[in-house]
Write a protein that holds these residues in place. Structure first.
Motif, PDB file in Angstrom:
ATOM      1  N   GLU A 124       0.790  -1.217   0.000  1.00  0.00           N
ATOM      2  CA  GLU A 124       0.000   0.000   0.000  1.00  0.00           C
ATOM      3  C   GLU A 124       0.830   1.279   0.000  1.00  0.00           C
ATOM      4  O   GLU A 124       0.300   2.372   0.076  1.00  0.00           O
ATOM      5  CB  GLU A 124      -0.961   0.016   1.189  1.00  0.00           C
ATOM      6  CG  GLU A 124      -2.105  -0.977   1.047  1.00  0.00           C
ATOM      7  CD  GLU A 124      -3.213  -0.725   2.053  1.00  0.00           C
ATOM      8  OE1 GLU A 124      -3.075   0.209   2.866  1.00  0.00           O
ATOM      9  OE2 GLU A 124      -4.203  -1.459   2.027  1.00  0.00           O
ATOM     10  N   SER A 125       2.149   1.137  -0.043  1.00  0.00           N
ATOM     11  CA  SER A 125       3.016   2.310  -0.102  1.00  0.00           C
ATOM     12  C   SER A 125       4.167   2.010  -1.048  1.00  0.00           C
ATOM     13  O   SER A 125       4.327   0.872  -1.505  1.00  0.00           O
ATOM     14  CB  SER A 125       3.554   2.672   1.286  1.00  0.00           C
ATOM     15  OG  SER A 125       2.516   3.003   2.168  1.00  0.00           O
ATOM     16  N   ALA A 159      -5.911  13.012  -8.357  1.00  0.00           N
ATOM     17  CA  ALA A 159      -5.419  13.410  -7.039  1.00  0.00           C
ATOM     18  C   ALA A 159      -4.839  12.217  -6.294  1.00  0.00           C
ATOM     19  O   ALA A 159      -3.790  12.321  -5.649  1.00  0.00           O
ATOM     20  CB  ALA A 159      -6.555  14.036  -6.231  1.00  0.00           C
ATOM     21  N   VAL A 160      -5.507  11.086  -6.401  1.00  0.00           N
ATOM     22  CA  VAL A 160      -5.022   9.864  -5.745  1.00  0.00           C
ATOM     23  C   VAL A 160      -3.678   9.447  -6.333  1.00  0.00           C
ATOM     24  O   VAL A 160      -2.753   9.080  -5.600  1.00  0.00           O
ATOM     25  CB  VAL A 160      -6.058   8.725  -5.880  1.00  0.00           C
ATOM     26  CG1 VAL A 160      -5.447   7.380  -5.485  1.00  0.00           C
ATOM     27  CG2 VAL A 160      -7.275   9.010  -5.012  1.00  0.00           C
ATOM     28  N   LEU A 161      -3.529   9.516  -7.648  1.00  0.00           N
ATOM     29  CA  LEU A 161      -2.267   9.132  -8.282  1.00  0.00           C
ATOM     30  C   LEU A 161      -1.134  10.049  -7.826  1.00  0.00           C
ATOM     31  O   LEU A 161      -0.012   9.583  -7.575  1.00  0.00           O
ATOM     32  CB  LEU A 161      -2.406   9.168  -9.803  1.00  0.00           C
ATOM     33  CG  LEU A 161      -1.140   8.818 -10.602  1.00  0.00           C
ATOM     34  CD1 LEU A 161      -0.582   7.452 -10.194  1.00  0.00           C
ATOM     35  CD2 LEU A 161      -1.437   8.843 -12.109  1.00  0.00           C
ATOM     36  N   VAL A 184     -10.675   5.090  -1.118  1.00  0.00           N
ATOM     37  CA  VAL A 184      -9.333   5.215  -1.694  1.00  0.00           C
ATOM     38  C   VAL A 184      -8.962   3.943  -2.442  1.00  0.00           C
ATOM     39  O   VAL A 184      -8.426   3.993  -3.559  1.00  0.00           O
ATOM     40  CB  VAL A 184      -8.291   5.519  -0.602  1.00  0.00           C
ATOM     41  CG1 VAL A 184      -6.877   5.459  -1.186  1.00  0.00           C
ATOM     42  CG2 VAL A 184      -8.544   6.889  -0.002  1.00  0.00           C
ATOM     43  N   LYS A 185      -9.243   2.791  -1.853  1.00  0.00           N
ATOM     44  CA  LYS A 185      -8.927   1.519  -2.518  1.00  0.00           C
ATOM     45  C   LYS A 185      -9.629   1.424  -3.859  1.00  0.00           C
ATOM     46  O   LYS A 185      -9.052   0.941  -4.841  1.00  0.00           O
ATOM     47  CB  LYS A 185      -9.323   0.345  -1.624  1.00  0.00           C
ATOM     48  CG  LYS A 185      -8.437   0.160  -0.406  1.00  0.00           C
ATOM     49  CD  LYS A 185      -8.904  -1.021   0.425  1.00  0.00           C
ATOM     50  CE  LYS A 185      -8.030  -1.198   1.668  1.00  0.00           C
ATOM     51  NZ  LYS A 185      -8.513  -2.323   2.512  1.00  0.00           N
ATOM     52  N   SER A 186     -10.864   1.894  -3.922  1.00  0.00           N
ATOM     53  CA  SER A 186     -11.607   1.865  -5.186  1.00  0.00           C
ATOM     54  C   SER A 186     -10.949   2.781  -6.223  1.00  0.00           C
ATOM     55  O   SER A 186     -10.810   2.407  -7.395  1.00  0.00           O
ATOM     56  CB  SER A 186     -13.059   2.310  -4.958  1.00  0.00           C
ATOM     57  OG  SER A 186     -13.736   1.396  -4.125  1.00  0.00           O
ATOM     58  N   VAL A 191      -7.409   3.593 -11.004  1.00  0.00           N
ATOM     59  CA  VAL A 191      -6.197   4.154 -11.611  1.00  0.00           C
ATOM     60  C   VAL A 191      -5.356   3.047 -12.234  1.00  0.00           C
ATOM     61  O   VAL A 191      -4.900   3.161 -13.388  1.00  0.00           O
ATOM     62  CB  VAL A 191      -5.367   4.924 -10.554  1.00  0.00           C
ATOM     63  CG1 VAL A 191      -3.992   5.281 -11.115  1.00  0.00           C
ATOM     64  CG2 VAL A 191      -6.102   6.178 -10.109  1.00  0.00           C
ATOM     65  N   LEU A 192      -5.147   1.955 -11.498  1.00  0.00           N
ATOM     66  CA  LEU A 192      -4.354   0.844 -12.030  1.00  0.00           C
ATOM     67  C   LEU A 192      -5.002   0.271 -13.282  1.00  0.00           C
ATOM     68  O   LEU A 192      -4.314  -0.027 -14.271  1.00  0.00           O
ATOM     69  CB  LEU A 192      -4.198  -0.255 -10.968  1.00  0.00           C
ATOM     70  CG  LEU A 192      -3.477   0.116  -9.666  1.00  0.00           C
ATOM     71  CD1 LEU A 192      -3.285  -1.121  -8.803  1.00  0.00           C
ATOM     72  CD2 LEU A 192      -2.151   0.786  -9.929  1.00  0.00           C
TER      73      LEU A 192
END
Length: 216
Positions: A124-125, A159-161, A184-186, A191-192
């Motif tokens: 996750e990081s 923004a998440v990326l 956030v996970k969604s 994004v992926l």
């Protein structure tokens, strides 16, 4: 269940040092060792480690090709942590492009080694140092920029990326955006998917190569 680790390095002293550091932790178990990348595939299939700590430069099969082989041929591949001597080494960047999930210097302190293994295992990081970010930006090209445009990220996904590129975890991104971690996970999954990226590292590489994110 402990995080299981396979050590791959052609220097016995390096493997011994990593084993001593990692096995001192109650939640980490070293399940095997290899002296060259050529031995990685059969050991990964046999031992099913959570993390492979992989040296970049080895005599028969280097860490780049070994990483590429694991990602391409192993179903549900382990996380791969690149271990190297120099942080601005283009070999490191190529290993990350090939599918590695993180980066660790051989001179790292014991606490940093343990943290890196845990961080990569969680997925996750990012372990993506400034020197490697600069290399990613240098590899920028029109194809990467076109792919980012085709992804058509929403404002929130963008923004998440950007926060992913800063190395923030899902919980940290959630706090930054004042949303729930499931949200956030969604967004991360979206994004992926839009970028065709296997994981966060590949998505961040795409962000730097396309110029979507600039190195600080």
């Amino acid at each position: 269940m402990p995080v299981t680790v396979l050590l791959v390095d052609d220097e016995p002293l390096v493997r011994a040092g990593l084993r001593a550091v990692l096995e001192a932790q109650p939640d980490i178990e070293v399940v095997g060792e290899a002296a060259d990348g050529a031995a990685v595939i059969p050991l990964v299939r046999q031992l099913r480690p959570d993390v492979v700590a992989m040296d970049v430069r080895m005599p028969l099969l280097d860490g780049i090709e070994a990483t590429r082989a694991v990602v391409r041929t192993v179903q549900d591949p382990p996380k791969i942590l690149v271990v190297t001597t120099f942080e601005n080494d283009e070999y490191v960047y190529e290993a990350l492009r090939a599918g590695a999930d993180g980066f660790l210097l051989k001179r790292a302190r014991p606490a940093e080694i343990v943290h890196a293994v845990r961080l990569v295992a969680e997925g996750e990081s990012l372990l993506f140092p400034a020197a490697v970010r600069a290399l990613a930006a240098e590899y920028g090209n029109n194809a990467a920029r076109a792919a980012m445009e085709r992804a058509a990220l929403t404002e929130r996904e963008a923004a998440v990326l950007r926060l992913m590129a800063r190395g923030l975890s899902n919980a940290e991104i959630a706090a930054e955006l004042v949303v729930g971690t499931e949200t956030v996970k969604s967004h991360v999954s979206a994004v992926l998917g839009k970028l065709g990226a296997r994981d966060r590292t590949q998505a961040v590489i795409a962000a730097y190569e396309s110029g979507f994110v600039a190195p600080a």
